[in-house]
Design a protein around this motif. Structure first.
Motif, mmCIF file in Angstrom:
data_model
loop_
_atom_site.group_PDB
_atom_site.id
_atom_site.type_symbol
_atom_site.label_atom_id
_atom_site.label_comp_id
_atom_site.label_asym_id
_atom_site.label_seq_id
_atom_site.Cartn_x
_atom_site.Cartn_y
_atom_site.Cartn_z
ATOM 1 N N VAL A 139 0.650 -1.071 -0.104
ATOM 2 C CA VAL A 139 -0.087 0.014 -0.047
ATOM 3 C C VAL A 139 0.981 1.242 -0.084
ATOM 4 N N ARG A 140 2.168 1.164 0.824
ATOM 5 C CA ARG A 140 2.889 2.343 0.776
ATOM 6 C C ARG A 140 3.334 2.663 -0.550
ATOM 7 N N ASN A 141 3.709 1.838 -1.409
ATOM 8 C CA ASN A 141 4.295 1.857 -2.863
ATOM 9 C C ASN A 141 3.265 2.554 -3.844
ATOM 10 N N LEU A 142 2.013 2.224 -3.362
ATOM 11 C CA LEU A 142 0.672 2.671 -4.134
ATOM 12 C C LEU A 142 0.571 4.119 -3.724
ATOM 13 N N PHE A 143 0.606 4.422 -2.484
ATOM 14 C CA PHE A 143 0.651 5.675 -1.964
ATOM 15 C C PHE A 143 1.754 6.588 -2.501
ATOM 16 N N ARG A 144 2.982 6.217 -2.782
ATOM 17 C CA ARG A 144 3.907 6.710 -3.103
ATOM 18 C C ARG A 144 3.743 7.495 -4.657
ATOM 19 N N ASP A 145 3.105 6.261 -5.550
ATOM 20 C CA ASP A 145 2.628 6.705 -6.877
ATOM 21 C C ASP A 145 1.797 7.565 -6.820
ATOM 22 N N PHE A 146 0.668 7.641 -5.994
ATOM 23 C CA PHE A 146 -0.309 8.586 -5.894
ATOM 24 C C PHE A 146 0.339 10.051 -5.498
ATOM 25 N N LEU A 147 1.137 10.117 -4.725
ATOM 26 C CA LEU A 147 1.776 11.492 -4.206
ATOM 27 C C LEU A 147 2.645 12.038 -5.410
ATOM 28 N N LYS A 148 3.270 10.891 -6.213
ATOM 29 C CA LYS A 148 4.016 11.632 -7.451
ATOM 30 C C LYS A 148 3.197 12.306 -8.213
ATOM 31 N N THR A 149 1.833 11.481 -8.626
ATOM 32 C CA THR A 149 1.150 12.167 -9.670
ATOM 33 C C THR A 149 0.553 13.633 -9.253
ATOM 34 N N ASN A 150 0.426 14.111 -7.698
ATOM 35 C CA ASN A 150 0.106 15.109 -7.296
ATOM 36 C C ASN A 150 1.377 15.898 -6.479
ATOM 37 N N PHE A 151 2.540 15.680 -7.383
ATOM 38 C CA PHE A 151 3.768 16.381 -6.870
ATOM 39 C C PHE A 151 4.179 16.725 -5.706
ATOM 40 N N CYS A 152 3.827 15.616 -4.716
ATOM 41 C CA CYS A 152 4.188 16.007 -3.315
ATOM 42 C C CYS A 152 4.810 14.467 -2.721
ATOM 43 N N GLU A 153 5.431 13.766 -3.573
ATOM 44 C CA GLU A 153 6.284 12.729 -3.312
ATOM 45 C C GLU A 153 7.222 12.801 -2.224
ATOM 46 N N GLU A 154 7.604 14.125 -2.134
ATOM 47 C CA GLU A 154 8.856 14.252 -1.057
ATOM 48 C C GLU A 154 8.219 14.238 0.344
ATOM 49 N N ASN A 155 6.901 14.660 0.434
ATOM 50 C CA ASN A 155 6.318 14.280 2.082
ATOM 51 C C ASN A 155 6.936 12.786 2.573
ATOM 52 N N LEU A 156 6.486 11.732 1.920
ATOM 53 C CA LEU A 156 6.884 10.724 2.203
ATOM 54 C C LEU A 156 8.049 10.151 2.172
ATOM 55 N N THR A 157 8.795 10.627 1.283
ATOM 56 C CA THR A 157 10.229 10.173 1.297
ATOM 57 C C THR A 157 11.042 10.872 2.332
ATOM 58 N N PHE A 158 10.621 12.169 2.826
ATOM 59 C CA PHE A 158 11.258 12.760 3.796
ATOM 60 C C PHE A 158 10.875 11.965 5.310
ATOM 61 N N TRP A 159 9.640 11.609 5.093
ATOM 62 C CA TRP A 159 9.368 10.814 6.368
ATOM 63 C C TRP A 159 9.831 9.814 6.590
ATOM 64 N N LEU A 160 10.054 8.956 5.686
ATOM 65 C CA LEU A 160 10.766 7.424 5.732
ATOM 66 C C LEU A 160 12.284 7.703 5.784
ATOM 67 N N GLU A 161 12.997 8.783 5.126
ATOM 68 C CA GLU A 161 14.354 8.885 5.520
ATOM 69 C C GLU A 161 14.671 9.356 7.019
ATOM 70 N N VAL A 162 13.842 10.339 7.531
ATOM 71 C CA VAL A 162 13.932 10.534 8.697
ATOM 72 C C VAL A 162 13.772 9.529 9.705
ATOM 73 N N GLU A 163 12.894 8.608 9.363
ATOM 74 C CA GLU A 163 12.493 7.489 10.348
ATOM 75 C C GLU A 163 13.642 6.615 10.248
ATOM 76 N N ASP A 164 14.273 6.513 9.180
ATOM 77 C CA ASP A 164 15.637 5.494 8.880
ATOM 78 C C ASP A 164 16.928 6.153 9.682
ATOM 79 N N PHE A 165 16.940 7.417 9.602
ATOM 80 C CA PHE A 165 18.093 8.011 10.089
ATOM 81 C C PHE A 165 17.892 8.026 11.572
#
Length: 654
Positions: free
Chosen positions: A434-460
């Motif tokens: 579902v997360r991968n599908l959500f990423r594709d949805f955000l990409k089409t709405n030009f706001c994928e950076e919200n998810l990638t930032f959240w995940l990268e900070v979580e990993d950090f």
């Protein structure tokens, strides 16, 4: 390509490279799948005859070789210009493959080994022959569908194929090392793979008339087909002492199943994973009645095993790839597969053993006891303090029932309460498919950076917290004793954390950055003010908005902790933004509804989708040579789902 109004044309660059191959001599998996899908899209699948039979939606050896000799695929992506977000640029990537006929045949052989295509006239043949006729397998159709969807290709010419052939509904993907493309082995990966292999219950095939290809594939998708076997006890002459074994399967059948329903691409890989099943005590050999002169291929794997106790995990496991070898699912395997529930009843009345719930509450499998859990921070949308549950057993505190309800996205539904958008977002973040599908949805709405930032900070934060826990807590984050080997490793790891911190800043938070976040003005001002103070102390100059690597190197541990706290607050803000703005729109999409219905139906979020950090080692990530973690995820075929929900024809069983 002519320039379109309102767009910039990126200058085209040409590069040439050889496909990387593994130590087994095959191309890396991604290249294999992309080349396969590109070939099928370029072919005109039609009806071919062989041995007085007609095979629709097929292709010949000559057609495949001719297309692979000069194969070209172009892909165009539109997006904002990193240097000027107000402008849209179109980037066109053209991939060209060129190979001889012999190389093309070898590549098609790899496609057969990966179970992407099969011989139309002889499904049991494993060789890509001259003058052969070939069709796509259900797994091949699944891969093709994902390729078409990802690249925006018109699937109309292939519609008849998707509508007339069985499709792999769910495909389990195993993560591979980036260096050599080998599957990353961990307890979590073996557990997830075995649960898919064993199925939700013992899979005894229907005792009805012979099944057609579609019906047979549907039944096999439920788990490895099982039989009961009676064996004569060895060494007893003149007595009819027979032993009955339940839940048995042939070794070759197991290899075929693993190749058909997972991203495994050859019987050698399948045999190694089956050997790990043996090593973890999930399956065991019942008999191997091959004759003395019969050939036998035996795969042996090794790994660490717990010392002491009654753990079924051993340091070595072997799997016999012979037509006569028979294996069975052990008691440990049944516990790991979670068959021991009241509802676990196999088809045709075959009960799984221990079908009462007596043992469920008291006993957990060794794999579940040993598997570590990941750190996750899920903020509330109402401003409450977020909760992090640690991975170290010594540091984990008991979590109250109310906290567990907060962490469980499905609890609100079970209690009859309305599910909040925060609950939905937690569900999305926890479920890889579902997360991968959500990423594709955000990409089409030009706001994928919200998810990638959240995940990268979580990993950090996970990497920093793992280090702090190993050193005795965040407040005692200090370098080891000077002069020891650990000091250099810890300093190297600390430097890596600092670099990650400022890569995140320069990517998402710096003014006019490539993926600049739209965050609260007060938060941004607080972050900039702090960096201005720190960078002025380091360089003696006013902060210019970006942090260079040589400037970041001067940051100390206390300053790094402050940066993490600021990132954590921004992460909470981004979580709320996604929950309130993106999630309500996302859950209304038909793709999400279909995928969520599937996840809720088979429980994949608990059984098969291992979190990226589920196998986090106790040592800090910077102190291990290979930081890659093993993980799995499941993809679902939309066309396969439509097949599954299509009304049955009279006289046909599902």
């Amino acid at each position: 390509m002519p320039e379109q109004p309102g767009q910039l044309q990126q200058p085209q660059a040409t590069t040439s490279h050889m496909m990387k191959t593994t130590k087994r001599g095959r191309p890396f998996l991604k290249d294999t799948l992309d080349l396969f899908a590109t070939l099928i899209v370029s072919l005109e699948l039609s009806t071919h005859k062989q041995f007085f039979k007609s095979f629709p939606n097929s292709f010949t050896t000559d057609e495949a070789a001719a297309n692979l000799a000069a194969l070209k695929f172009s892909q165009s992506n539109r997006g904002p210009d990193p240097r000027d977000p107000s402008r849209i640029v179109t980037t066109t990537t053209t991939t060209t493959f060129s190979m001889t006929r012999d190389m093309a045949k070898a590549m098609c052989q790899h496609f057969m080994d990966a179970r992407l295509i099969e011989n139309a006239a002889d499904r049991n043949s494993n060789l890509f022959k001259e003058r052969g006729v070939f069709v796509l397998t259900p797994k091949g159709l699944h891969v093709l569908e994902r390729f078409i969807s990802k690249n925006g290709i018109s699937a109309e010419p292939l519609a008849k194929v998707f509508s007339s052939q069985p499709i792999c509904l769910k495909l389990l993907h195993l993560e591979r090392r980036s260096t050599d493309d080998e599957i990353i082995i961990s307890q979590a990966v073996v557990t997830a793979l075995f649960r898919r292999f064993a199925g939700r219950a013992a899979n005894y095939m229907p005792d009805t008339a012979p099944l057609d290809q579609s019906q047979e594939y549907h039944e096999r998708s439920k788990g490895i087909p099982l039989v009961d076997v009676t064996e004569r006890a060895a060494g007893l002459i003149g007595r009819s002492a027979n032993t009955a074994f339940k839940y048995c399967f042939q070794a070759v059948t197991a290899l075929e199943w693993l190749c058909d329903f997972t991203s495994i691409v050859g019987r050698d890989e399948a045999a190694e994973m089956a050997a790990h099943f043996v090593r973890f005590g999930l399956i065991s050999l019942v008999s191997d009645k091959r004759k003395g002169n019969d050939s036998a291929i035996i795969f042996t794997v090794r790994g660490s095993a717990p010392t002491g106790g009654n753990s079924p995990v051993s340091q070595q496991g072997e799997f016999r790839c012979t037509s006569k070898a028979i294996y069975r699912i052990t008691d440990e395997g049944r516990r790991v597969a979670r068959w021991d529930v009241p509802q676990a009843r196999a088809p045709n009345g075959h009960d799984s053993p221990n079908a009462s719930s007596t043992n469920v509450a008291k006993e957990r499998s060794s794999l579940e006891r040993d598997a570590s859990t990941a750190d996750h921070t899920y903020p509330s949308t109402k401003g409450e303090t977020s909760t992090t549950v640690g991975t170290d057993p010594k540091l984990v505190r008991r979590v109250s029932l109310s906290e567990r309800r907060d962490e469980d996205p499905g609890e609100s539904r079970r209690r009859g309460q309305k599910e909040s958008n925060a609950d939905r977002l937690r569900f999305i973040l926890n479920e890889p498919a579902v997360r991968n599908l959500f990423r594709d949805f955000l990409k089409t709405n030009f706001c994928e950076e919200n998810l990638t930032f959240w995940l990268e900070v979580e990993d950090f934060k996970r990497k920093f917290n793992t280090t702090s826990s190993a050193r005795g807590g965040a407040d005692s984050y200090r370098a080891p004793v000077k002069g020891t080997p650990g000091q250099a490793a810890m300093e190297k790891h600390h430097d890596a954390l600092i670099q990650i911190a400022f890569i995140i800043y320069n990517t998402y938070l710096a003014p006019s950055s490539q993926c600049e976040l739209n965050i609260d003005h007060g938060l941004r001002g607080e972050l900039v003010s702090y960096l201005n103070q720190v960078m002025t102390e380091v360089t003696g100059k006013a902060f210019q908005g970006r942090v260079e690597p040589e400037q970041a190197a001067a940051l100390n541990a206390t300053q790094l902790q402050t940066m993490i706290r600021l990132y954590d607050r921004i992460q909470i803000h981004v979580f709320r933004l996604m929950a309130t703005d993106s999630v309500p729109k996302f859950i209304k999409t038909p793709e999400f509804k279909a995928l969520k219905a599937w996840v809720d139906d088979d429980g994949s979020t608990d059984d098969d989708s291992i979190d990226p950090a589920a196998s986090t080692p106790v040592l800090p990530p910077g102190l291990v040579e290979n930081p890659e973690q093993g993980r799995v995820h499941v993809t679902k075929s939309q066309a396969g789902n439509e097949h599954a929900h299509r009304p049955e024809r009279p006289g046909k069983s599902a």
